[in-house]
Design an enzyme around this catalytic site. Structure first.
Site, mmCIF file in Angstrom:
data_model
loop_
_atom_site.group_PDB
_atom_site.id
_atom_site.type_symbol
_atom_site.label_atom_id
_atom_site.label_comp_id
_atom_site.label_asym_id
_atom_site.label_seq_id
_atom_site.Cartn_x
_atom_site.Cartn_y
_atom_site.Cartn_z
ATOM 1 N N ASP A 217 0.812 -1.218 0.000
ATOM 2 C CA ASP A 217 0.000 0.000 0.000
ATOM 3 C C ASP A 217 0.850 1.274 0.000
ATOM 4 O O ASP A 217 2.005 1.270 0.415
ATOM 5 C CB ASP A 217 -0.888 -0.009 1.248
ATOM 6 C CG ASP A 217 -2.170 0.797 1.077
ATOM 7 O OD1 ASP A 217 -2.296 1.515 0.069
ATOM 8 O OD2 ASP A 217 -3.050 0.688 1.952
ATOM 9 N N GLU B 286 -13.957 2.458 -0.103
ATOM 10 C CA GLU B 286 -13.331 3.005 1.103
ATOM 11 C C GLU B 286 -13.556 4.510 1.222
ATOM 12 O O GLU B 286 -13.572 5.056 2.318
ATOM 13 C CB GLU B 286 -11.837 2.696 1.119
ATOM 14 C CG GLU B 286 -11.011 3.460 0.109
ATOM 15 C CD GLU B 286 -9.506 3.254 0.310
ATOM 16 O OE1 GLU B 286 -9.129 2.258 0.948
ATOM 17 O OE2 GLU B 286 -8.726 4.086 -0.177
#
Length: 647
Positions: A401, A456
């Site tokens: 990430d 998200e």
């Protein structure tokens, strides 16, 4: 084939208009690429009689003395035609892809070349060099001279440091201010309705392509320079503070990324376009049979908000065993341990509340594997030791990430992660990532990636609307799998929607979320909500978790960019249909003529009669169908419809 047909095929491939002007046609003859190499290299693209791209200049400046495509002397030209079937290791859209194109290659006396290809659904070109020494790429001119009245779905960016999670601003090219720039893919629509998706493939050892609006309202390519000075803030944020004056330093004999125009006369053709995959580098993994697509129970979106249990929920062993039990019950292949399982900055400093080895063993007993979230910079700092440790632990993969860049250094990092993970039979899910650009064909263990404004964002914004949801399949998804992370169980119409970081909801109906499992392509597909919410409706979750993540065949039944989409997909002998709409209620009819002869049972979920007010309202029904039947479906505003059809 007789001599007459052979000659006809050759002259259809490339017509030499003069010593420096050429025409390349697609195999079906509908797309024409005109190439003009007088002084500077320009090309234009036509669909039938419609000029899609006006003459547009392309060149590449290397070192101090070499330019490809400008003031170059032609050494020779060559052509070829290819018609073959390609079988992807991970079947995103279909079990086989036809790779059918005509190619024209212009070779220069300075050891360089430009290759053009024409497919029935697009055109592409790239540069090549055949030089002994390494080269420095100072500039690449990518000019896209569309009509100023063309509509552009423009994923505007404000800096090269970006997660590439953007909304699409829809304007005419002439209305976009000069200097504005965007990440890829971007979509252009002509006044006649033809769509042209702009993106790239085979991005290796080079910087990613972005588009900028020039003063003359032309889309022009721009790239981040090579990073020469960076600053790290926190464990994850590494900002480039100074770029070099060059794009890349690289080997002298190589090919460069393909610049792609994927062309669709009908909007739905964007969904089935496979040019990014076909133009990517070939498989690099000797035996990829271990790669297992599947679904994932995810902890972070729902903030581990489980309930009705006799232990404290959180980042701890008991909570993750609960996730494993849930996944095992519904045949979900993986769970993710997201942020919190290790102390930020050191992958080996495991949270004492998490018994990692016990969880991995417990999961294997229940046929559920574990994927570990990692920050890219921490992984890079501990790279070899961490990769060896992950392999020894027996985890299934890593979710890497916060890269937030696609300069040459970072592009090479993606390849390094993919290669080393493949050696250790680890899946990779890139988050905080740039768009797919061919890596997944060479390394199919890179099974999905983000680079998309997904669910998200509902934790902090109101921008993930039903209209946004039905825009993504035509643009972002055309580049490759997208980890949107669907599955919200708390759903709201816009007037009832509110932002909550720890107890998030989705905009649109429950059936809108369910349809994403058919419409959205991700061979590692998330279930984003928490198991406790799912367990309140086990029949619904049983249906949702049974939807495949890879497909043998895809048929677009009806589609319009940003408005609606209806897809039929086949997995083995079973068919699934997914439909989604924007903020408008819609009614459609379609036939089941994609089915073979025989009697079928169809089980389907539709928006409930009150879904326009209470978005979680839905109905389950079943009926028998044959390939001569027709059905009318109705969707509420922000709604959806999903069916499973089997003999």
């Amino acid at each position: 084939m007789n001599l007459k047909n052979i000659l006809l095929a050759f002259f259809t491939l490339t017509v030499i208009l003069s010593a420096k002007e050429f025409e390349l046609t697609s195999p079906d003859g509908k797309i024409i690429v005109k190439i003009d190499s007088n002084t500077s290299l320009k090309y234009s693209v036509y669909l039938n009689d419609e000029m899609l791209l006006k003459p547009s200049e392309v060149f590449m400046k290397l070192n101090d003395d070499i330019t490809i495509g400008k003031d170059c002397e032609i050494e020779n030209t060559s052509t070829k035609s290819v018609d073959e079937l390609v079988y992807p290791v991970v079947r995103q859209k279909s079990e086989q892809i036809r790779n059918h194109f005509n190619e024209f290659k212009l070779t220069y006396t300075n050891g360089t070349a430009v290759v053009f290809r024409a497919y029935d659904n697009g055109a592409a070109y790239r540069f090549e060099t055949y030089l002994d020494d390494s080269v420095t790429v100072y500039n690449e001119c990518v000019e896209l001279n569309f009509d100023k009245n063309s509509t552009v779905w423009f994923p505007e960016e404000i800096k090269f440091n970006s997660h590439n999670e953007r909304s699409y601003h829809v304007k005419t090219l002439g209305e976009i201010d000069a200097g504005k720039f965007c990440s890829l893919p971007a979509l252009v629509g002509t006044e006649t309705g033809t769509k042209i998706l702009v993106t790239e493939s085979d991005l290796q050892d080079y910087a990613g392509l972005w588009l900028k609006v020039s003063d003359s309202k032309t889309l022009t390519g721009t790239h981040p320079g090579y990073p020469v000075k960076t600053e790290q803030l926190r464990d994850r944020d590494v900002y480039v503070r100074e770029y070099a004056e060059y794009i890349a330093k690289t080997i002298g004999t190589r090919t460069y990324p393909w610049r792609i125009l994927a062309i669709a006369g009908e909007d739905g053709e964007l969904i089935t376009n496979e040019l990014v995959f076909l133009l990517a580098d070939n498989l690099k993994i000797e035996d990829p049979s271990w790669i297992r697509p599947g679904k994932v129970a995810w902890d972070w979106w729902n903030a581990l908000n489980i309930y009705g249990v006799d232990f404290k929920s959180g980042v701890n062993t008991d909570t993750y065993k609960y996730y494993i039990d849930f996944a095992s019950r519904f045949g979900i292949e993986y769970i993710i341990l997201d942020e919190g399982w290790y102390k930020l900055g050191d992958l080996f400093d495991v949270n004492p509340a998490v018994d990692l080895e016990e969880l991995i063993a417990y999961g294997k007993q229940k046929n559920v594997d574990i994927i570990l979230w990692v920050v890219w910079k921490t992984l890079d700092d501990q790279f070899t030791e961490a990769m060896e440790w992950f392999e020894k632990l027996g985890v299934a993969g890593i979710k890497v990430d916060f890269m937030q860049r696609d300069d040459q250094w970072m592009v090479n990092y993606y390849y390094r992660v993919a290669e080393e993970a493949a050696k250790r039979k680890l899946l990779v899910d890139f988050h905080g990532a740039y768009k797919p650009a061919g890596l997944r064909r060479a390394y199919p263990n890179v099974i999905t990636r983000e680079g998309v404004k997904g669910l998200e964002n509902c934790k902090w914004s109101e921008e993930v609307t039903p209209e946004h949801d039905v825009t993504l399949p035509f643009i972002r998804m055309a580049a490759g799998p997208m980890d949107y992370t669907p599955g919200a169980m708390v759903n709201a119409q816009p007037r009832n929607y509110h932002i909550s970081f720890s107890r998030p909801m989705s905009m649109g109906t429950r059936c809108h979320q369910l349809a994403m499992y058919v419409v959205y392509e991700s061979p590692l597909q998330m279930l984003a909500d928490n198991p406790s919410n799912y367990l309140t409706e086990p029949d619904f979750v049983e249906f949702m978790s049974s939807i495949p993540v890879v497909w043998d065949e895809t048929i677009v039944l009806d589609a319009k960019v940003s408005d609606y989409i209806i897809l039929a997909r086949r997995s083995g002998n079973d068919w699934y249909v997914g439909a989604m709409t924007d903020g408008e209620s819609r009614e459609f009819s379609f036939k089941f003529d994609f089915l073979e002869d025989g009697n079928y049972k169809m089980e389907f979920y539709r928006d409930g009669i009150n879904a326009d007010n209470y978005a979680s309202d839905y109905m389950f029904e079943s009926r028998n169908v044959t390939n001569s039947d027709e059905i009318i479906i109705k969707m509420a505003p922000g709604g959806g419809w999903t069916a499973k059809i089997h003999k």
